[in-house]
Design an enzyme around this catalytic site. Structure first.
Site, short mmCIF file in Angstrom:
data_model
loop_
_atom_site.label_atom_id
_atom_site.label_comp_id
_atom_site.label_asym_id
_atom_site.label_seq_id
_atom_site.Cartn_x
_atom_site.Cartn_y
_atom_site.Cartn_z
N TYR A 63 -34.31 46.07 -115.06
CA TYR A 63 -33.75 47.40 -115.32
C TYR A 63 -34.86 48.44 -115.38
O TYR A 63 -35.87 48.22 -116.04
CB TYR A 63 -32.95 47.42 -116.64
CG TYR A 63 -31.50 47.73 -116.37
CD1 TYR A 63 -31.12 49.02 -116.00
CD2 TYR A 63 -30.52 46.75 -116.42
CE1 TYR A 63 -29.80 49.32 -115.71
CE2 TYR A 63 -29.21 47.03 -116.12
CZ TYR A 63 -28.85 48.33 -115.76
OH TYR A 63 -27.55 48.61 -115.46
N GLU A 65 -34.31 52.29 -115.53
CA GLU A 65 -33.83 53.68 -115.61
C GLU A 65 -35.01 54.62 -115.79
O GLU A 65 -35.90 54.37 -116.59
CB GLU A 65 -32.83 53.83 -116.76
CG GLU A 65 -31.48 53.26 -116.42
CD GLU A 65 -30.45 53.50 -117.53
OE1 GLU A 65 -30.83 54.01 -118.60
OE2 GLU A 65 -29.27 53.15 -117.31
N ASP A 209 -27.72 66.10 -93.41
CA ASP A 209 -27.32 64.71 -93.66
C ASP A 209 -27.64 63.92 -92.40
O ASP A 209 -26.90 63.94 -91.42
CB ASP A 209 -25.84 64.64 -94.00
CG ASP A 209 -25.41 63.22 -94.38
OD1 ASP A 209 -26.17 62.27 -94.09
OD2 ASP A 209 -24.32 63.07 -94.96
N THR A 235 -28.89 57.77 -95.40
CA THR A 235 -28.80 56.36 -95.73
C THR A 235 -30.04 55.69 -95.16
O THR A 235 -30.77 56.27 -94.36
CB THR A 235 -27.56 55.70 -95.07
OG1 THR A 235 -27.68 55.81 -93.66
CG2 THR A 235 -26.26 56.35 -95.52
N LYS A 238 -28.77 52.57 -91.37
CA LYS A 238 -28.21 52.78 -90.03
C LYS A 238 -29.35 52.69 -89.01
O LYS A 238 -29.97 51.65 -88.91
CB LYS A 238 -27.41 54.08 -90.02
CG LYS A 238 -26.22 54.00 -91.01
CD LYS A 238 -25.38 55.26 -91.10
CE LYS A 238 -24.30 55.10 -92.16
NZ LYS A 238 -23.52 56.34 -92.36
N ARG A 244 -29.02 48.43 -97.26
CA ARG A 244 -28.01 49.43 -97.63
C ARG A 244 -28.55 50.21 -98.82
O ARG A 244 -28.82 49.65 -99.87
CB ARG A 244 -26.70 48.75 -97.99
CG ARG A 244 -26.10 48.00 -96.84
CD ARG A 244 -24.65 47.69 -97.08
NE ARG A 244 -23.83 48.77 -96.59
CZ ARG A 244 -23.35 48.81 -95.34
NH1 ARG A 244 -23.62 47.85 -94.49
NH2 ARG A 244 -22.60 49.82 -94.95
C1 LIG Z 1 -22.77 56.76 -93.40
C2 LIG Z 1 -22.79 58.18 -93.83
C3 LIG Z 1 -22.75 58.56 -95.17
C4 LIG Z 1 -22.39 57.62 -96.29
O1 LIG Z 1 -23.07 56.52 -96.44
P1 LIG Z 1 -22.50 55.28 -97.33
O2 LIG Z 1 -23.74 54.52 -97.55
O3 LIG Z 1 -21.48 54.61 -96.47
O4 LIG Z 1 -21.92 55.84 -98.58
C5 LIG Z 1 -22.92 59.89 -95.49
N1 LIG Z 1 -23.09 60.81 -94.53
C6 LIG Z 1 -23.09 60.49 -93.23
C7 LIG Z 1 -23.28 61.56 -92.22
C8 LIG Z 1 -22.93 59.16 -92.83
O5 LIG Z 1 -22.90 58.87 -91.53
#
Ligand SMILES: *Cc1c(COP(=O)(O)O)cnc(C)c1O
Length: 429
Positions: A63, A65, A209, A235, A238, A244
């Protein structure tokens, strides 16, 4: 599909197989599924064995925090350097002044941005979900659309592209606190500089994003939102090819607001095993071979788009600049969901997706979304894309004709090519 030579799961995960054979069998089956199918979902990838190992370590027992040097628990002798390493690598890879590597995933990372810069009820602006935006950019069913007043922009029907004049008009009229650019089904380059100008004029915080395209940006295959965006959300799982997880990045002036929003604003203890795996992925992303990977992802997507266009497919915006292709199957006379399910039976994993101005319902839309991050991680090149397009073409035709034999035949061909190109991180024998 038969894999007579596949070892049993007990050889890959001996402790798990002994303790919980039922679960071990499911993981073994998933390993074989990921190995033997052509995975075209653009938000997915294959992480390296090194990333997998880091994310399955005893770091998860701890942990932590707080932030390095300022924790609420003792015993951080090794955790602090792990997080500092991840932060330093994020800053170096993306060229940013500040990075927070603790968000549990992309959606909570975005929620932290709202918490840092807006109050409930404030107006926020993002791309509409059916146009290619993400739920967390103020869409109604998301907390971000319930707790904030989401106004949404889209793409033009004639071009399939974002109309920046429309975005400017909407921003000046609505004066949002936040403007999100980026999305989940955008096949084209995002003009971060133009969005920054609009946000500046409207007095809004610009959030880029880059969840889908972070790996392309890290590898120099898509323009960077630095220095244009006030905040960058991504994220890590991807195109960046990490575990993740997620990161928030910004200039130093926003560092405190972002850190406070993530912890204690929104989360408790960070997932240290994920932080470590993010650090490994960023280490991999800093290598010249990752630049090659990112450029190959885009080259493959362009080659695949060309091959699909040559077979009469209708692609939103007419093609792609990145890793992603959005097909409108209306001219093929097959609903997206029917095509996606048939392709899955053919060993080709895609997702059905709305297309802009879709006359059909979101749960039964007109489109299919595909992408090249995973197949590029397996070493497939532009020379394979005609084959992939041919499989998709035959699969869609088989879906329309309800020809299961044709799907079974494709599945065998897919398995053959996949066995010649083993995926990173998966058992190879
Ligand atoms: C995949 C994605 C997210 C969210 O990601 P999670 O890990 O699935 O919560 C947010 N914004 C965009 C543009 C995404 O493609």
């Amino acid at each position: 599909m038969t894999h007579p030579s596949s070892p049993s799961p007990s050889e890959h995960h001996p402790a798990l197989a002994a303790e919980d054979p039922e679960l071990a069998a499911l993981i073994g089956a998933e390993e074989r599924l990921q190995a033997g199918t052509l995975r075209l979902i653009p938000s997915e990838n294959y992480v390296s064995a090194a990333v997998l190992e880091a994310s399955g370590t005893v770091l998860q027992n701890k942990y932590s925090e707080g932030y390095p040097g300022r924790r609420y628990y003792e015993g951080q002798q090794n955790i602090d350097p792990v997080e500092r390493l991840a932060v330093a690598r994020a800053k170096a890879v993306f060229g940013v002044e500040h990075a927070n590597v603790q968000p549990y995933s992309g959606s909570p990372a975005n929620l932290a941005v709202y918490l840092a810069f807006a109050e409930p009820g404030d107006t926020v602006m993002g791309m509409a979900l059916p146009m290619g935006g993400h739920l967390t950019h103020g869409w109604g069913v998301s907390a971000t659309g319930k707790w904030f007043r989401g106004v949404q922009y889209g793409v033009r029907q004639d071009t399939g592209l974002v109309d920046l004049d429309e975005v400017r008009d909407l921003a000046l009229k609505e004066r949002p606190k936040l403007i999100f650019c980026g999305g989940t089904a955008l096949p084209r380059t995002i003009d971060f500089a133009a969005f920054a100008e609009i946000a500046h004029e409207a007095g809004a915080v610009l959030v880029a994003d880059i969840a889908h395209i972070a790996g392309l940006i890290a590898g120099g295959a898509h323009p960077s939102p630095v220095p244009h965006a006030d905040v960058i959300s991504t994220t890590t799982h991807k195109t960046l090819r990490g575990p993740r997880g997620a990161m928030l990045m910004a200039r130093e002036e926003h560092a405190k607001a972002i850190d406070k929003a993530v912890f204690p604003g929104l989360q408790g203890g960070p997932h240290n095993q994920t932080t470590a795996a993010i650090a490994v992925a960023l280490h991999e992303a800093s290598r010249p071979s990752f630049r090659d990977y990112a450029h190959a992802v885009v080259a493959n997507a362009k080659a695949l788009a060309d091959a699909l266009l040559a077979r009469g497919f209708d692609l939103v915006s007419g093609g792609t600049d990145n890793h992603l292709i959005l097909m409108d199957l209306t001219p093929k006379d097959v609903p997206g969901k029917v095509a996606a399910k048939a392709l899955d039976r053919a060993g080709i994993v895609v997702n059905y997706n709305t297309v802009p101005f879709d006359p059909r319902k979101p749960f039964d839309p007109s489109g299919v979304r595909i992408g090249t991050p995973s197949l590029t991680s397996r070493g497939l090149g532009a020379e394979h894309m005609a084959t992939v397009a041919d499989w998709i073409d035959r699969g869609v035709a088989a879906a329309r004709a309800e020809d299961e034999d044709a799907l079974t035949k494709i599945r065998a061909e897919v398995a053959d090519l996949m066995s010649a190109h083993p995926a990173p991180g998966l058992p190879t024998d």
